[in-house]
Design a protein around this motif. Structure first.
Motif, PDB file in Angstrom:
ATOM      1  N   ALA A  95       0.780  -1.157  -0.026  1.00  0.00           N
ATOM      2  CA  ALA A  95       0.012   0.019  -0.021  1.00  0.00           C
ATOM      3  C   ALA A  95       0.792   1.482   0.014  1.00  0.00           C
ATOM      4  O   ALA A  95       0.628   2.272  -0.664  1.00  0.00           O
ATOM      5  CB  ALA A  95      -0.959   0.131   1.148  1.00  0.00           C
ATOM      6  N   VAL A  96       1.957   1.322   0.636  1.00  0.00           N
ATOM      7  CA  VAL A  96       2.851   2.237   0.722  1.00  0.00           C
ATOM      8  C   VAL A  96       3.737   2.791  -0.714  1.00  0.00           C
ATOM      9  O   VAL A  96       3.420   3.693  -1.086  1.00  0.00           O
ATOM     10  CB  VAL A  96       3.998   2.258   1.767  1.00  0.00           C
ATOM     11  CG1 VAL A  96       5.093   3.179   1.663  1.00  0.00           C
ATOM     12  CG2 VAL A  96       3.279   2.116   3.200  1.00  0.00           C
ATOM     13  N   GLN A  97       3.813   1.548  -1.373  1.00  0.00           N
ATOM     14  CA  GLN A  97       4.377   1.558  -2.666  1.00  0.00           C
ATOM     15  C   GLN A  97       3.155   2.322  -3.621  1.00  0.00           C
ATOM     16  O   GLN A  97       3.687   2.925  -4.582  1.00  0.00           O
ATOM     17  CB  GLN A  97       4.593   0.294  -2.973  1.00  0.00           C
ATOM     18  CG  GLN A  97       6.030  -0.379  -2.562  1.00  0.00           C
ATOM     19  CD  GLN A  97       6.317  -1.662  -3.141  1.00  0.00           C
ATOM     20  OE1 GLN A  97       6.002  -2.039  -4.197  1.00  0.00           O
ATOM     21  NE2 GLN A  97       6.851  -2.563  -2.229  1.00  0.00           N
ATOM     22  N   ALA A  98       2.192   1.711  -3.364  1.00  0.00           N
ATOM     23  CA  ALA A  98       1.174   1.870  -4.314  1.00  0.00           C
ATOM     24  C   ALA A  98       0.494   3.453  -4.067  1.00  0.00           C
ATOM     25  O   ALA A  98       0.012   4.172  -4.925  1.00  0.00           O
ATOM     26  CB  ALA A  98      -0.322   1.223  -4.112  1.00  0.00           C
ATOM     27  N   ALA A  99       0.994   4.274  -2.897  1.00  0.00           N
ATOM     28  CA  ALA A  99       0.417   5.538  -2.669  1.00  0.00           C
ATOM     29  C   ALA A  99       1.103   6.420  -3.205  1.00  0.00           C
ATOM     30  O   ALA A  99       0.670   7.740  -3.301  1.00  0.00           O
ATOM     31  CB  ALA A  99       0.534   5.472  -0.923  1.00  0.00           C
ATOM     32  N   ALA A 189     -12.276   4.810   9.599  1.00  0.00           N
ATOM     33  CA  ALA A 189     -13.315   5.055   8.846  1.00  0.00           C
ATOM     34  C   ALA A 189     -14.553   4.353   9.574  1.00  0.00           C
ATOM     35  O   ALA A 189     -15.708   4.420   9.104  1.00  0.00           O
ATOM     36  CB  ALA A 189     -13.176   4.642   7.418  1.00  0.00           C
ATOM     37  N   GLY A 190     -14.356   3.442  10.672  1.00  0.00           N
ATOM     38  CA  GLY A 190     -15.401   2.842  11.352  1.00  0.00           C
ATOM     39  C   GLY A 190     -14.894   1.403  11.265  1.00  0.00           C
ATOM     40  O   GLY A 190     -14.071   1.039  10.905  1.00  0.00           O
ATOM     41  N   ALA A 191     -16.091   0.474  11.544  1.00  0.00           N
ATOM     42  CA  ALA A 191     -15.819  -1.105  11.563  1.00  0.00           C
ATOM     43  C   ALA A 191     -15.670  -1.646  10.034  1.00  0.00           C
ATOM     44  O   ALA A 191     -16.153  -1.294   9.179  1.00  0.00           O
ATOM     45  CB  ALA A 191     -16.983  -1.716  12.276  1.00  0.00           C
ATOM     46  N   THR A 192     -14.782  -2.461  10.255  1.00  0.00           N
ATOM     47  CA  THR A 192     -14.370  -3.263   9.130  1.00  0.00           C
ATOM     48  C   THR A 192     -13.838  -4.485   9.325  1.00  0.00           C
ATOM     49  O   THR A 192     -13.784  -5.111  10.424  1.00  0.00           O
ATOM     50  CB  THR A 192     -13.483  -2.418   8.326  1.00  0.00           C
ATOM     51  OG1 THR A 192     -13.132  -3.125   7.076  1.00  0.00           O
ATOM     52  CG2 THR A 192     -12.242  -2.350   8.765  1.00  0.00           C
ATOM     53  N   ASP A 200     -10.815  -5.133  -1.188  1.00  0.00           N
ATOM     54  CA  ASP A 200     -11.035  -3.908  -1.905  1.00  0.00           C
ATOM     55  C   ASP A 200     -10.008  -3.274  -2.246  1.00  0.00           C
ATOM     56  O   ASP A 200      -9.953  -2.458  -3.170  1.00  0.00           O
ATOM     57  CB  ASP A 200     -11.931  -2.898  -0.794  1.00  0.00           C
ATOM     58  CG  ASP A 200     -13.487  -3.469  -0.333  1.00  0.00           C
ATOM     59  OD1 ASP A 200     -13.851  -4.480  -1.259  1.00  0.00           O
ATOM     60  OD2 ASP A 200     -14.195  -2.747   0.130  1.00  0.00           O
ATOM     61  N   LEU A 201      -8.803  -3.030  -1.420  1.00  0.00           N
ATOM     62  CA  LEU A 201      -7.743  -2.494  -1.692  1.00  0.00           C
ATOM     63  C   LEU A 201      -6.752  -2.974  -2.834  1.00  0.00           C
ATOM     64  O   LEU A 201      -6.659  -2.395  -3.834  1.00  0.00           O
ATOM     65  CB  LEU A 201      -6.604  -2.564  -0.617  1.00  0.00           C
ATOM     66  CG  LEU A 201      -5.327  -1.909  -0.794  1.00  0.00           C
ATOM     67  CD1 LEU A 201      -5.565  -0.246  -0.948  1.00  0.00           C
ATOM     68  CD2 LEU A 201      -4.487  -1.942   0.449  1.00  0.00           C
ATOM     69  N   GLY A 202      -7.133  -4.608  -3.257  1.00  0.00           N
ATOM     70  CA  GLY A 202      -6.520  -5.108  -4.331  1.00  0.00           C
ATOM     71  C   GLY A 202      -7.469  -4.604  -5.685  1.00  0.00           C
ATOM     72  O   GLY A 202      -6.779  -4.538  -6.602  1.00  0.00           O
ATOM     73  N   LEU A 203      -8.709  -4.710  -5.372  1.00  0.00           N
ATOM     74  CA  LEU A 203      -9.619  -4.082  -6.540  1.00  0.00           C
ATOM     75  C   LEU A 203      -9.320  -2.771  -6.795  1.00  0.00           C
ATOM     76  O   LEU A 203      -9.207  -2.259  -8.204  1.00  0.00           O
ATOM     77  CB  LEU A 203     -11.047  -4.499  -5.916  1.00  0.00           C
ATOM     78  CG  LEU A 203     -11.400  -5.826  -5.973  1.00  0.00           C
ATOM     79  CD1 LEU A 203     -12.887  -5.820  -5.529  1.00  0.00           C
ATOM     80  CD2 LEU A 203     -11.409  -6.811  -7.346  1.00  0.00           C
ATOM     81  N   ALA A 204      -8.924  -2.022  -5.733  1.00  0.00           N
ATOM     82  CA  ALA A 204      -8.682  -0.665  -6.344  1.00  0.00           C
ATOM     83  C   ALA A 204      -7.277  -0.398  -6.909  1.00  0.00           C
ATOM     84  O   ALA A 204      -7.458   0.251  -7.753  1.00  0.00           O
ATOM     85  CB  ALA A 204      -8.744   0.337  -4.824  1.00  0.00           C
ATOM     86  N   MET A 205      -6.426  -1.505  -6.821  1.00  0.00           N
ATOM     87  CA  MET A 205      -5.270  -1.225  -7.514  1.00  0.00           C
ATOM     88  C   MET A 205      -5.305  -1.694  -8.892  1.00  0.00           C
ATOM     89  O   MET A 205      -4.568  -1.335  -9.643  1.00  0.00           O
ATOM     90  CB  MET A 205      -4.072  -1.957  -6.805  1.00  0.00           C
ATOM     91  CG  MET A 205      -3.891  -1.438  -5.253  1.00  0.00           C
ATOM     92  SD  MET A 205      -3.036   0.100  -5.282  1.00  0.00           S
ATOM     93  CE  MET A 205      -4.540   1.044  -4.760  1.00  0.00           C
ATOM     94  N   SER A 215      -6.552   5.840  -2.563  1.00  0.00           N
ATOM     95  CA  SER A 215      -7.270   4.689  -1.988  1.00  0.00           C
ATOM     96  C   SER A 215      -6.112   3.773  -1.185  1.00  0.00           C
ATOM     97  O   SER A 215      -6.425   3.270   0.158  1.00  0.00           O
ATOM     98  CB  SER A 215      -7.699   3.538  -2.829  1.00  0.00           C
ATOM     99  OG  SER A 215      -8.779   4.379  -3.767  1.00  0.00           O
ATOM    100  N   ALA A 216      -5.163   3.815  -1.430  1.00  0.00           N
ATOM    101  CA  ALA A 216      -3.702   3.010  -0.976  1.00  0.00           C
ATOM    102  C   ALA A 216      -3.592   3.987   0.312  1.00  0.00           C
ATOM    103  O   ALA A 216      -3.117   3.265   1.485  1.00  0.00           O
ATOM    104  CB  ALA A 216      -2.552   2.896  -1.673  1.00  0.00           C
ATOM    105  N   ARG A 217      -3.376   5.352   0.175  1.00  0.00           N
ATOM    106  CA  ARG A 217      -3.238   6.109   1.561  1.00  0.00           C
ATOM    107  C   ARG A 217      -4.146   6.034   2.429  1.00  0.00           C
ATOM    108  O   ARG A 217      -4.043   5.796   3.762  1.00  0.00           O
ATOM    109  CB  ARG A 217      -2.868   7.642   1.082  1.00  0.00           C
ATOM    110  CG  ARG A 217      -1.604   7.717   0.470  1.00  0.00           C
ATOM    111  CD  ARG A 217      -1.584   9.117   0.233  1.00  0.00           C
ATOM    112  NE  ARG A 217      -2.323   9.813  -0.722  1.00  0.00           N
ATOM    113  CZ  ARG A 217      -1.819  10.041  -2.097  1.00  0.00           C
ATOM    114  NH1 ARG A 217      -0.702   9.410  -2.616  1.00  0.00           N
ATOM    115  NH2 ARG A 217      -2.853  10.648  -3.146  1.00  0.00           N
ATOM    116  N   ASP A 218      -5.433   5.902   1.998  1.00  0.00           N
ATOM    117  CA  ASP A 218      -6.663   5.559   2.915  1.00  0.00           C
ATOM    118  C   ASP A 218      -6.778   4.605   3.643  1.00  0.00           C
ATOM    119  O   ASP A 218      -7.101   4.331   4.792  1.00  0.00           O
ATOM    120  CB  ASP A 218      -7.888   5.986   2.155  1.00  0.00           C
ATOM    121  CG  ASP A 218      -8.210   7.214   1.668  1.00  0.00           C
ATOM    122  OD1 ASP A 218      -7.504   8.030   2.382  1.00  0.00           O
ATOM    123  OD2 ASP A 218      -9.033   7.456   0.726  1.00  0.00           O
ATOM    124  N   ALA A 219      -5.957   3.269   3.151  1.00  0.00           N
ATOM    125  CA  ALA A 219      -5.866   2.073   3.857  1.00  0.00           C
ATOM    126  C   ALA A 219      -4.953   1.919   4.649  1.00  0.00           C
ATOM    127  O   ALA A 219      -5.178   0.870   5.590  1.00  0.00           O
ATOM    128  CB  ALA A 219      -5.821   1.300   2.616  1.00  0.00           C
TER     129      ALA A 219
END
Length: 304
Positions: A95-99, A189-192, A200-205, A215-219
Motif C-alpha cells: 500500500a505504501v508503494q501504491a500510494a 473510517a469505522g468498523a471493517t 477492496d484495496l486489491g480491486l482498487a489497485m 485509496s492506498a493512502r486511506d487504507a
C-alpha cells in the motif's frame, strides 16, 4: 496331663509353618515392589489413603493430557496469527508503494494481483485446523470457520466463543480465539474486517478506484488497526500459554507431593524389611528342623 494326638501335632505344626511362610512371602513381596501394603487388609486406613492418592494421580494425568492438547492448539493459533501479521505487514508495504503518485497503472495492477493472492491466503489461513482437525478459528465448530457467500466474500460460520478446556483443580482456559475476535476491528473510517479491507484495496489497485493512490493512502490507517488487532490476539494467546505452564508446574509439584505421601503411607523401608525377613527365615528354618526331629520320634525309638 495333656495328650496331643499325632494328627493334632501335624496340624498345628503345619499351620505354624504356613504362617511363617506367608510372613516371609509378604516380606519378599514388599522388598520386590518397595510397597509395605500388598493387600488392603494389611492396613485398611492406609490402603484407603493410597486409593485416594491413586485417583488423584489418574485425574492429574487426564488434566495433563488436556493441558497438552490446549497448549498444542494455542501454539497453532499463535503461529497462524504470526502468519496473519506477516501478510498484513506485506499488504501495508504494498500500500505504501501504491500510494506513490510515481507508479504507473500497470505497476499498481501488479500490486493488485499480489494483494488478491494474499486475500486468498488470508481465507485459507482463517480456515486452519487444530490438533483435533476442527476449525482453529471457528470456536467449537467442526467444519470451516469461514464459508464463501454468493459474491465470494468470506462469512463466519463458527460459534461465538472458542471451546473451553479443563486443566484440573477447577482451572479452565479457552483453547483459542474466534476469527471475528481479531479479523473484525474498527479502523479510522469505522468498523471493517481484514478480508474486506485487503479485497477492496486489491480491486482498487486493478482499476476499481478513480484515485488508486489515494485509496492506498486511506487504507494505511485501517491496516495499522488490523495489525494491532492481530497483535492483541497474540498477547491474549501468550497469556493463556503462560497460565497453562503455571498450572502444569503446580500439577507437577502436587504429583511430587503425592509420591512422597504414597511412599510414607505404603512404602517399605528396605533395611527394616530385609532384617525382618532374615529373622522370619531363621525362625522358619529352626521350626522346620524342630518339626522334623519331633516327627521322627516314636515310643520304640525312645525304648532303644
Amino acid at each position: 496331663m495333656t495328650t496331643i494326638t499325632t494328627s493334632a501335632f501335624y496340624e498345628r505344626s503345619s499351620r505354624a509353618l504356613g504362617d511363617l511362610r506367608k510372613q516371609a512371602e509378604s516380606l519378599q513381596g514388599s522388598i520386590g515392589t518397595g510397597q509395605r501394603l500388598l493387600r488392603g487388609s494389611d492396613d485398611p486406613v492406609g490402603a484407603a489413603q493410597l486409593r485416594a492418592l491413586s485417583r488423584e494421580d489418574r485425574f492429574s494425568e487426564i488434566s495433563a493430557a488436556a493441558g497438552a492438547r490446549v497448549s498444542s492448539d494455542l501454539a497453532l493459533t499463535d503461529s497462524a496469527l504470526s502468519d496473519f501479521a506477516a501478510y498484513v505487514t506485506r499488504v501495508k508495504e504494498l500500500a505504501v508503494q501504491a500510494a506513490s503518485d510515481t507508479l504507473t497503472t500497470s505497476q499498481r495492477a501488479g500490486i493488485g494481483v499480489e494483494m488478491k493472492e494474499i486475500y486468498g491466503e488470508l481465507i485459507r489461513l482463517a480456515n486452519s485446523r487444530d490438533s483435533a482437525g476442527h476449525a482453529l478459528f471457528g470456536g467449537e465448530a467442526t467444519g470451516e470457520a469461514y464459508t464463501l457467500d454468493a459474491a465470494g466474500l468470506p462469512v463466519y460460520a463458527g460459534t461465538a466463543q472458542a471451546g473451553e478446556l479443563a486443566l484440573g483443580e477447577g482451572q479452565t482456559v479457552l483453547r483459542g480465539v474466534t476469527g471475528p475476535e481479531f479479523l473484525n476491528f474498527n479502523g479510522p473510517a469505522g468498523a471493517t474486517n481484514l478480508f474486506t479491507l485487503v479485497r477492496d484495496l486489491g480491486l482498487a489497485m486493478q482499476g476499481g478506484s478513480a484515485d488508486p493512490a489515494q485509496s492506498a493512502r486511506d487504507a494505511l490507517g485501517a491496516l495499522d488497526s488490523g495489525l494491532e488487532s492481530i497483535t492483541t490476539a497474540q498477547t491474549v494467546i501468550g497469556g493463556r500459554m503462560n497460565w497453562i505452564d503455571l498450572v502444569s508446574e503446580r500439577r507437577t509439584q502436587r504429583s511430587e507431593q503425592r509420591t512422597e505421601q504414597q511412599a510414607d503411607i505404603g512404602g517399605a523401608d528396605l533395611a527394616t524389611t530385609v532384617t525382618a525377613l532374615q529373622e522370619i527365615m531363621t525362625v522358619l528354618e529352626a521350626s522346620q528342623a524342630a518339626f522334623t526331629r519331633l516327627a521322627g520320634l516314636s515310643l520304640f525309638a525312645m525304648l532303644r
